[in-house]
Design a protein around this motif. Structure first.
Motif, PDB file in Angstrom:
ATOM      1  N   LYS A  44       0.825  -1.214   0.000  1.00 42.50           N
ATOM      2  CA  LYS A  44       0.000   0.000   0.000  1.00 42.50           C
ATOM      3  C   LYS A  44       0.857   1.261   0.000  1.00 42.50           C
ATOM      4  O   LYS A  44       0.533   2.254  -0.670  1.00 42.50           O
ATOM      5  N   VAL A  45       1.964   1.229   0.749  1.00 48.14           N
ATOM      6  CA  VAL A  45       2.877   2.377   0.749  1.00 48.14           C
ATOM      7  C   VAL A  45       3.413   2.606  -0.654  1.00 48.14           C
ATOM      8  O   VAL A  45       3.426   3.734  -1.162  1.00 48.14           O
ATOM      9  N   GLY A  46       3.867   1.532  -1.290  1.00 44.33           N
ATOM     10  CA  GLY A  46       4.398   1.672  -2.640  1.00 44.33           C
ATOM     11  C   GLY A  46       3.366   2.172  -3.621  1.00 44.33           C
ATOM     12  O   GLY A  46       3.646   3.033  -4.464  1.00 44.33           O
ATOM     13  N   ALA A  47       2.130   1.637  -3.521  1.00 44.76           N
ATOM     14  CA  ALA A  47       1.066   2.046  -4.446  1.00 44.76           C
ATOM     15  C   ALA A  47       0.664   3.500  -4.218  1.00 44.76           C
ATOM     16  O   ALA A  47       0.472   4.262  -5.178  1.00 44.76           O
ATOM     17  N   ARG A  48       0.531   3.905  -2.937  1.00 45.56           N
ATOM     18  CA  ARG A  48       0.144   5.294  -2.674  1.00 45.56           C
ATOM     19  C   ARG A  48       1.249   6.250  -3.078  1.00 45.56           C
ATOM     20  O   ARG A  48       0.979   7.338  -3.598  1.00 45.56           O
ATOM     21  N   PHE A  49       2.486   5.847  -2.850  1.00 48.70           N
ATOM     22  CA  PHE A  49       3.605   6.688  -3.279  1.00 48.70           C
ATOM     23  C   PHE A  49       3.567   6.890  -4.791  1.00 48.70           C
ATOM     24  O   PHE A  49       3.736   8.005  -5.290  1.00 48.70           O
ATOM     25  N   ASP A  50       3.351   5.801  -5.526  1.00 51.91           N
ATOM     26  CA  ASP A  50       3.271   5.907  -6.985  1.00 51.91           C
ATOM     27  C   ASP A  50       2.131   6.827  -7.405  1.00 51.91           C
ATOM     28  O   ASP A  50       2.277   7.646  -8.311  1.00 51.91           O
ATOM     29  N   ALA A  51       0.971   6.667  -6.739  1.00 55.83           N
ATOM     30  CA  ALA A  51      -0.191   7.483  -7.102  1.00 55.83           C
ATOM     31  C   ALA A  51       0.062   8.970  -6.833  1.00 55.83           C
ATOM     32  O   ALA A  51      -0.271   9.830  -7.667  1.00 55.83           O
ATOM     33  N   LEU A  52       0.643   9.274  -5.670  1.00 52.64           N
ATOM     34  CA  LEU A  52       0.944  10.678  -5.356  1.00 52.64           C
ATOM     35  C   LEU A  52       1.995  11.242  -6.299  1.00 52.64           C
ATOM     36  O   LEU A  52       1.916  12.409  -6.714  1.00 52.64           O
ATOM     37  N   THR A  53       2.976  10.418  -6.622  1.00 53.87           N
ATOM     38  CA  THR A  53       4.024  10.867  -7.541  1.00 53.87           C
ATOM     39  C   THR A  53       3.437  11.186  -8.910  1.00 53.87           C
ATOM     40  O   THR A  53       3.778  12.197  -9.528  1.00 53.87           O
ATOM     41  N   ILE A  54       2.542  10.326  -9.400  1.00 54.52           N
ATOM     42  CA  ILE A  54       1.890  10.567 -10.689  1.00 54.52           C
ATOM     43  C   ILE A  54       1.084  11.858 -10.644  1.00 54.52           C
ATOM     44  O   ILE A  54       1.120  12.668 -11.577  1.00 54.52           O
ATOM     45  N   LYS A  55       0.368  12.057  -9.544  1.00 48.41           N
ATOM     46  CA  LYS A  55      -0.456  13.265  -9.413  1.00 48.41           C
ATOM     47  C   LYS A  55       0.390  14.524  -9.412  1.00 48.41           C
ATOM     48  O   LYS A  55       0.022  15.543 -10.018  1.00 48.41           O
ATOM     49  N   GLU A  56       1.547  14.459  -8.748  1.00 48.43           N
ATOM     50  CA  GLU A  56       2.417  15.627  -8.690  1.00 48.43           C
ATOM     51  C   GLU A  56       3.173  15.845 -10.001  1.00 48.43           C
ATOM     52  O   GLU A  56       3.366  16.969 -10.440  1.00 48.43           O
ATOM     53  N   LYS A  57       3.598  14.756 -10.628  1.00 50.88           N
ATOM     54  CA  LYS A  57       4.389  14.867 -11.850  1.00 50.88           C
ATOM     55  C   LYS A  57       3.540  15.241 -13.063  1.00 50.88           C
ATOM     56  O   LYS A  57       4.002  15.933 -13.962  1.00 50.88           O
TER      57      LYS A  57
ATOM     58  N   PRO B 284       0.208  16.797 -13.342  1.00 52.41           N
ATOM     59  CA  PRO B 284      -1.025  17.446 -12.871  1.00 52.41           C
ATOM     60  C   PRO B 284      -1.995  17.776 -14.000  1.00 52.41           C
ATOM     61  O   PRO B 284      -3.192  17.930 -13.759  1.00 52.41           O
ATOM     62  N   ASN B 285      -1.487  17.881 -15.208  1.00 50.72           N
ATOM     63  CA  ASN B 285      -2.348  18.266 -16.329  1.00 50.72           C
ATOM     64  C   ASN B 285      -2.899  17.072 -17.104  1.00 50.72           C
ATOM     65  O   ASN B 285      -3.636  17.249 -18.072  1.00 50.72           O
ATOM     66  N   ALA B 286      -2.508  15.862 -16.711  1.00 50.58           N
ATOM     67  CA  ALA B 286      -3.018  14.673 -17.392  1.00 50.58           C
ATOM     68  C   ALA B 286      -4.473  14.458 -17.000  1.00 50.58           C
ATOM     69  O   ALA B 286      -4.799  14.319 -15.823  1.00 50.58           O
ATOM     70  N   LYS B 287      -5.356  14.442 -17.989  1.00 49.66           N
ATOM     71  CA  LYS B 287      -6.789  14.389 -17.722  1.00 49.66           C
ATOM     72  C   LYS B 287      -7.394  13.003 -17.914  1.00 49.66           C
ATOM     73  O   LYS B 287      -8.524  12.767 -17.517  1.00 49.66           O
ATOM     74  N   SER B 288      -6.672  12.095 -18.528  1.00 49.01           N
ATOM     75  CA  SER B 288      -7.236  10.777 -18.823  1.00 49.01           C
ATOM     76  C   SER B 288      -6.186   9.697 -18.582  1.00 49.01           C
ATOM     77  O   SER B 288      -4.984   9.987 -18.542  1.00 49.01           O
ATOM     78  N   PRO B 289      -6.639   8.436 -18.418  1.00 48.27           N
ATOM     79  CA  PRO B 289      -5.673   7.343 -18.262  1.00 48.27           C
ATOM     80  C   PRO B 289      -4.696   7.241 -19.429  1.00 48.27           C
ATOM     81  O   PRO B 289      -3.533   6.885 -19.233  1.00 48.27           O
ATOM     82  N   ALA B 290      -5.163   7.559 -20.631  1.00 49.51           N
ATOM     83  CA  ALA B 290      -4.280   7.490 -21.792  1.00 49.51           C
ATOM     84  C   ALA B 290      -3.149   8.505 -21.690  1.00 49.51           C
ATOM     85  O   ALA B 290      -1.992   8.209 -22.022  1.00 49.51           O
ATOM     86  N   GLN B 291      -3.474   9.711 -21.220  1.00 45.60           N
ATOM     87  CA  GLN B 291      -2.446  10.739 -21.060  1.00 45.60           C
ATOM     88  C   GLN B 291      -1.455  10.351 -19.965  1.00 45.60           C
ATOM     89  O   GLN B 291      -0.247  10.563 -20.109  1.00 45.60           O
ATOM     90  N   ILE B 292      -1.965   9.777 -18.880  1.00 45.74           N
ATOM     91  CA  ILE B 292      -1.079   9.318 -17.800  1.00 45.74           C
ATOM     92  C   ILE B 292      -0.167   8.209 -18.305  1.00 45.74           C
ATOM     93  O   ILE B 292       1.040   8.199 -18.040  1.00 45.74           O
TER      94      ILE B 292
END
Length: 563
Positions: free
Chosen positions: A273-286, A288-296
């Motif tokens: 869970k730590v690894g998954a939440r870290f990845d999710a927060l990192t994606i959100k911070e890196k 921020p303008n990605a609006k869809s799963p395809a863009q992410i």
């Protein structure tokens, strides 16, 4: 003391016990002892490795079919020395290259196990087309579609196994994939050897001699397809990634054969869970303008090449896949009968018999690998294998150079060359044959693991494609130079492993950053610690255990009534 306070103490005790667990030593022995102790991991991995069996079977079956009399008569441009022979072998790898790439979003969206099911459907369609082929185009289309399924399988199965296995068994469990590949190759070799006699080996040979080996692939493919729905569990790491944390805990508990509130299970689910939440927060911070799963997904693929620590991991995974193919193993598997003929073993039956020995040795040599990769590490096994593979190629090439025009007068030299082909296969099977599949499954963060594996496995297939295409040309043009060519790459493998490849034995997936960099900065380390504290705090406010669901208020009520 009130029941509510006692329940809170129990919750806190479970969390504190989990946080103090040393997972590196808690799981127990590795290798065969560990697999037999964790029999469910062994059985799940072995069943999923039916995908590897399909991979190996498809690779091996074509070599024998190409030299069958009826096949040559029906497909003169493909069988024997036809000008399309290299292409009918390689078109499958081209499809597999595409399959490995497209499986990443499928594995992330549908789950690891259902991506394997999708792959089985593609493989079944391809198998039916090949078994029923009446012309070149039907055979090519069947091999291409079947190749797409194989590419998906070769990416999805080791990804799934790597995510369900504990660190002490991850290498051994993934090695079962190579054992299954070797078993598939051996089965197809001997099946080809047997079916060539249906109707005789000459003019009267039945078309069943080659259609039957193509058709029988549907049995393991259909079995794996059914098992994806009724036997294989979801990956707990994928479940956490998509927010199904309660289900992830339930699956992890079943995989480890421990209750959900056991400190080891709690510690591992916390780590995931730590690894998954870290990845999710990192994606959100890196992004921020990605609006869809395809863009992410696009940004994640881009990050694999632009982030230094990820690019380094990607290079290692891809280069290892490239070197696995350029040791020349699939040149032998695809064209073994032709190779054995070229070194003086005349007659279809003799060359197919010698090819069948390749299959047996491949399986036998994989068996010790299951027990050694998690005991002795990856690097040492790779270097030992590379040395002996290099020696084999050098001796074969030298014998070929000396006796190229006089094999008939020196049959012992031909058999000596065949023996060193077998010697090569033995040392390939336990070393790079297994370990090339392990590294891509374990070295990437969860957020980009599927994408990275898709790229790495696609490199394996495009390299495989090149080998399948150029080997018949090299055998006819540079002859013994073919083996000197592969000798050079096995030496590259040895020195690259010695000086550049890190050891990953026993390192938990979520701690690979310590080995590769990327999360070593103070700010990132603090964020990881903060996430773990937040998750532990959240866990203290959640009921601790229930068989019906991962957590249940009923447990709180029962404990409060008890006290």
């Amino acid at each position: 003391m009130s029941g509510e306070k006692i329940v809170q103490m129990i919750r806190s005790s479970v969390i504190e016990d989990a946080s103090s667990v040393d997972l590196d030593s808690a799981y127990g022995p590795s290798g065969y002892r560990g697999l037999f102790r964790c029999s469910n991991i062994f059985l799940y991995s072995l069943f999923a490795s039916l995908g590897g069996f399909l991979f190996g079977y498809d690779q091996g079956v074509i070599s024998g079919v190409l030299v069958m009399h009826d096949f040559e008569a029906r497909f003169p441009r493909i069988g024997g020395n036809g000008d399309l022979q290299g292409w009918v072998v390689s078109i499958m790898q081209l499809g597999a290259f595409i399959g490995a790439l497209i499986n990443s979003p499928i594995a992330d969206r549908l789950s690891r196990r259902y991506s394997i099911a999708v792959a089985c459907v593609a493989f079944l369609i391809g198998s039916v087309l090949q078994a029923g082929a009446i012309d070149n185009s039907m055979l090519f289309v069947g091999r291409f579609i079947g190749g797409i399924g194989l590419g998906q399988i070769s990416m999805g199965v080791p990804l799934w196994i790597g995510e369900i296995a504990p660190p002490n068994l991850r290498g051994s469990a993934v090695t079962l994939q190579q054992f299954a590949i070797a078993s598939g190759i051996m089965t197809s070799f001997w099946l080809d050897y047997g079916t060539q006699y249906i109707g005789g080996i000459g003019e009267g040979q039945s078309q069943l001699a080659w259609r039957l080996p193509f058709a029988l692939r549907v049995v393991p493919a259909a079995t794996l397809l059914v098992g994806c729905f009724f036997f294989l569990p979801f990956s707990p790491r994928w479940l956490v990634k998509v927010g199904r944390e309660h289900e992830a805990l339930e699956v992890l508990s079943r995989l480890r054969k421990l209750p959900e509130n056991h400190p080891i299970v709690q510690a591992e689910i916390m780590q995931i869970k730590v690894g998954a939440r870290f990845d999710a927060l990192t994606i959100k911070e890196k992004f921020p303008n990605a609006k869809s799963p395809a863009q992410i997904a696009y940004q994640q693929y881009k990050e694999l090449f632009t982030q230094r620590h990820l690019a380094r991991r990607l290079f290692v995974a891809c280069f290892l896949q490239f070197l696995q193919q350029f040791t020349g193993v699939n040149a032998i598997i695809y064209y073994a009968p032709k190779m054995f003929k070229s070194i003086g073993l005349s007659g279809n039956s003799i060359s197919l018999l010698a090819t069948g020995v390749v299959g047996i040795i491949n399986v036998v040599a994989t068996i010790p690998a299951i027990g050694i990769v998690d005991n002795f590490g990856r690097r040492g096994v790779l270097m030992v294998g590379a040395i002996f593979m290099s020696l084999s190629h050098f001796i074969i090439a030298t014998l070929y150079a000396i006796y190229e025009h006089s094999w008939a007068e020196h049959l012992s030299a031909g058999w000596a060359a065949a023996a060193f082909v077998w010697f090569f296969v033995f040392h390939f099977a336990y070393s790079v044959g297994c370990i090339a599949w392990i590294y891509p499954t374990e070295i990437f963060p969860l957020g980009v693991r599927a994408q990275a594996m898709g790229i790495a496995i696609s490199v394996n297939w495009i390299s495989n494609f090149v080998i399948g295409l150029i080997t018949p040309i090299m055998l006819s043009q540079i002859k013994f130079g073919t083996f000197y060519f592969f000798f050079a790459f096995t030496m590259v493998l040895f020195f690259w492993v010695m000086f550049f490849l890190p050891e990953t034995k026993g390192v938990p997936m979520e701690e690979m950053d310590k080995l590769w960099g990327g999360n070593e900065g103070k700010e990132t380390a603090e964020r990881m610690a903060r996430i773990q504290n937040e998750l532990q705090s959240e866990s203290r406010n959640v009921p601790i255990y229930s068989k019906a669901s991962s957590y249940s208020d009923d447990v709180d009520i029962e404990l409060q009534e008890q006290y």
